[in-house]
Enzyme design. Structure first.
Site, short mmCIF file in Angstrom:
data_model
loop_
_atom_site.label_atom_id
_atom_site.label_comp_id
_atom_site.label_asym_id
_atom_site.label_seq_id
_atom_site.Cartn_x
_atom_site.Cartn_y
_atom_site.Cartn_z
N ASP A 267 -13.93 12.35 9.57
CA ASP A 267 -12.98 11.29 9.20
C ASP A 267 -11.58 11.88 9.15
OD1 ASP A 267 -13.55 8.30 7.87
OD2 ASP A 267 -11.57 9.13 7.39
N ARG B 10 0.81 -1.22 0.00
CA ARG B 10 0.00 0.00 0.00
C ARG B 10 0.85 1.27 0.00
NH1 ARG B 10 -5.18 -1.15 3.94
NH2 ARG B 10 -6.05 -2.86 2.75
C1 LIG Z 1 -14.30 0.97 7.52
S1 LIG Z 1 -14.63 2.70 7.54
C2 LIG Z 1 -16.17 2.71 8.44
C3 LIG Z 1 -17.18 3.66 7.88
C4 LIG Z 1 -18.55 3.68 8.56
N1 LIG Z 1 -18.44 4.09 9.95
C5 LIG Z 1 -19.24 2.35 8.46
O1 LIG Z 1 -19.32 1.63 9.46
O2 LIG Z 1 -19.69 1.99 7.39
C6 LIG Z 1 -13.43 3.27 8.76
C7 LIG Z 1 -13.13 4.78 8.65
O3 LIG Z 1 -12.45 5.19 9.84
C8 LIG Z 1 -11.51 6.18 9.48
N2 LIG Z 1 -10.47 6.30 10.52
C9 LIG Z 1 -9.51 5.42 10.85
N3 LIG Z 1 -8.73 5.92 11.83
C10 LIG Z 1 -9.20 7.14 12.13
C11 LIG Z 1 -8.81 8.16 13.06
N4 LIG Z 1 -7.76 8.02 13.87
N5 LIG Z 1 -9.55 9.29 13.08
C12 LIG Z 1 -10.61 9.45 12.28
N6 LIG Z 1 -11.03 8.54 11.39
C13 LIG Z 1 -10.32 7.39 11.31
C14 LIG Z 1 -10.96 5.72 8.14
O4 LIG Z 1 -10.39 6.79 7.39
C15 LIG Z 1 -12.21 5.11 7.48
O5 LIG Z 1 -12.83 6.01 6.59
#
Ligand SMILES: C[S@@+](CC[C@H](N)C(=O)[O-])C[C@H]1O[C@@H](n2cnc3c(N)ncnc32)[C@H](O)[C@@H]1O
Length: 280
Positions: free
Chosen positions: A141, A32
């Site tokens: 996010d 990645r």
């Molecule tokens: C798998 S998605 C989940 C989206 C939605 N909540 C759902 O359940 O469908 C996880 C998201 O968490 C965000 N994320 C991960 N670490 C984070 C952080 N430290 N602060 C804010 N967002 C974060 C990622 O960028 C990603 O868009």
């Protein structure tokens, strides 16, 4: 990528955003991040680590690295059983509880491309309980790229894969090329912002919430990062406010200060009412 390079990069990413790459994810990380090295003209991961630490562009590059390493999978009406419980059991309660102020604040923390935040706003509209209220659904996010998509509010068929057809016709405008756009009445209740959930300075502008959805985000965090986040969520919720986690997540072993709430068909967590606020 050597074992040492993996350790250095993993620790750097973890310290920034709480995402923990397990030992067996060295190859995932390598695959990645490799396009970032190519884009910068850097030939090995030690040099890339130095770039992330010392270069004048290090902040922007750390965002790009986190972008490349995070999973953004999401779709509308994800985990329907929980959403039904939210609609049928929590919304009547919130309507009653906030009737005097006619205000509702809901946070989709880790909202990715916005489907979760819009789903919540659609459920609120569909319930017709909050017409004329001051309603805000906040989506946040760490990735700026997903937030651009969220604000555009245009989606393809994969985002709609579990959306009931009546919701599609009610809340989306058809566009060319099999795409749809979320209707303005729903968008009016939703706003998006950039926020790193593990950066405590980020929270200064976050108001107290009635409900926090943080689904499928903490699965990427280790125990100390989860504990930190839960302390922050507890603080950002109004007393009696609800925390909704993803179906594969729970607060076992986290010692968090939440009450478990049994809803029909699902579980939720609640910030306990403070003694001084009981009845108030
Ligand atoms: C798998 S998605 C989940 C989206 C939605 N909540 C759902 O359940 O469908 C996880 C998201 O968490 C965000 N994320 C991960 N670490 C984070 C952080 N430290 N602060 C804010 N967002 C974060 C990622 O960028 C990603 O868009």
């Amino acid at each position: 990528m050597t074992a040492e390079e993996f350790r250095l990069l993993r620790d750097h990413v973890y310290a920034h955003c709480g995402i923990l790459m397990r030992e067996d994810m060295k190859f995932v990380m390598e695959r990645r991040l490799w396009p970032r090295l190519e884009a910068l003209g850097i030939s090995d991961f030690s040099a890339y680590h130095r770039y992330l630490r010392y270069d004048a562009q290090r902040r922007a590059e750390l965002e790009a690295a986190v972008e490349a390493l995070t999973t953004h999978e999401t779709y509308f009406f994800r985990e329907m059983a929980q959403l039904n419980a939210f609609t049928e059991e929590l919304l009547p309660l919130l309507q009653q509880r906030n009737a005097s102020v006619r205000r509702l604040r809901i946070w989709s923390a880790g909202c990715s491309t916005g489907e979760e935040a819009y789903t919540i706003a659609m459920l609120l509209r569909d319930s017709r309980r909050f017409e004329g209220w001051d309603v805000e659904v906040y989506g946040t996010d760490i990735s700026r790229r997903v937030l651009t998509t969220a604000r555009r509010a245009e989606y393809g068929p994969s985002s709609l894969r579990t959306t009931p057809p009546e919701m599609v016709s009610r809340f989306f405008v058809p566009l060319a090329g099999n795409k749809v756009r979320v209707r303005d009445e729903v968008r009016a209740w939703v706003s998006f912002g950039h926020l790193n959930l593990l950066d405590e300075e980020s929270y200064q502008l976050v108001p107290r919430m009635d409900v926090i959805f943080c689904r499928n985000v903490m699965i990427y965090f280790d125990l100390p990062a989860r504990r930190r986040l839960l302390r922050i969520f507890n603080e950002r919720l109004v007393p009696g406010g609800y925390l909704m986690l993803g179906h594969s997540e729970n607060l076992l072993n986290l010692g968090a200060d939440f009450e478990l709430v049994h809803l029909r068909g699902d579980l939720a967590y609640r910030r306990p009412m403070l003694p001084s606020k009981v009845g108030g």
